[in-house]
Design a protein around this motif. Structure first.
Motif: not given
Ligand SMILES: [Zn+2]
Length: 189
Positions: A83-88, A95-97, A100-102
Motif C-alpha cells: 500500500l501507500c509508502g507513507l501511510c500503509d 493523487e493519494h500520495v 489525499g494521504c494523511s
Molecule cells: Zn498514504
C-alpha cells in the motif's frame, strides 16, 4: 441509397489520407500529428526559483509518471504489492500520495498556515498547481506560493522514497523541514 455499379476497367488502391490521393510517409506523419488531440493536456509551468529536481518531479507527477504502485501496474511492471509508502493504508496512486494521504494532508495544513493561505482543498495534482491562480495573491507572492507547492510535492515524494528504499520513518516534521530549508531560494528569484 446510391449504389456504385461496376463498369469494368482496372481496379486500384487510393490513399484517402491526403488530398493528392498518393501514399507517402510524410502524409501518414501529417495525419498522425493533426489527428492527435492535445486539448486535454495540461502544461506544467516551470517555476524559476525552484530547483530543477522539484520542477521535474511535479511535471512527472502531473503526467502521472511517478512510479507509484498504480502507475507501475498500469505499465504491467510487476512489483510486490504494497500500500501507500507513507501511510500503509491506501492504494498508492499519485493523487493519494501527494494530495489525499494523511501525511500529505498534514503537510498541506502546514503550507496553508505558513503561507497564511486558506485551507487547501484539492483532489488532484492539477488542483494543487491551480491553487495560486485563484489565490488572490499579487504576482510575486503567487510565484513564491506556486514554488512552495512544487517543493512540498517533491518533499512528500522524497519522504515516500526514503521510507521505501532506505527504511526511514516518515515524519511530517522532516517533510516540512525540507520545504522550509528551500524557501530561502526565492530571494534569488
Ligand atoms: Zn498514504
Amino acid at each position: 441509397m446510391l449504389l456504385a455499379t461496376w463498369k469494368g476497367g482496372t481496379d486500384s488502391w487510393v490513399w484517402l489520407g491526403d488530398s493528392t490521393r498518393l501514399f507517402s510517409v510524410r502524409s501518414v506523419k501529417n495525419l498522425l500529428v493533426y489527428s492527435r488531440d492535445n486539448s486535454t493536456n495540461s502544461v506544467v509551468k516551470w517555476c524559476k526559483w525552484v530547483p530543477n529536481t522539484c520542477n521535474i518531479n511535479i511535471w512527472r507527477a502531473e503526467l502521472d509518471k511517478l512510479p507509484t504502485q498504480v502507475a507501475l501496474s498500469r505499465r504491467n511492471i510487476q512489483v510486490p504489492f504494497r500500500l501507500c509508502g507513507l501511510c500503509d493504508s491506501e492504494i498508492e496512486a499519485v493523487e493519494h500520495v501527494l494530495v489525499g494521504c494523511s501525511v500529505a494532508l498534514k503537510v498541506w495544513d502546514f503550507v496553508s498556515s505558513w503561507c497564511k493561505f486558506p485551507p487547501i482543498f484539492a483532489f488532484s495534482v492539477k488542483d494543487l498547481l491551480d491553487l495560486y491562480s485563484s489565490s488572490g495573491l499579487g504576482v510575486d507572492k503567487k510565484v513564491v506560493f506556486q514554488g512552495i507547492v512544487i517543493i512540498a510535492c517533491w518533499s512528500i515524494w522524497k519522504a515516500r522514497n526514503d521510507r521505501i528504499f532506505e527504511g526511514r520513518v516518515v515524519k511530517v516534521e522532516d517533510i516540512v523541514g525540507n520545504i522550509r530549508s528551500l524557501d530561502f531560494l526565492w530571494y534569488k528569484y
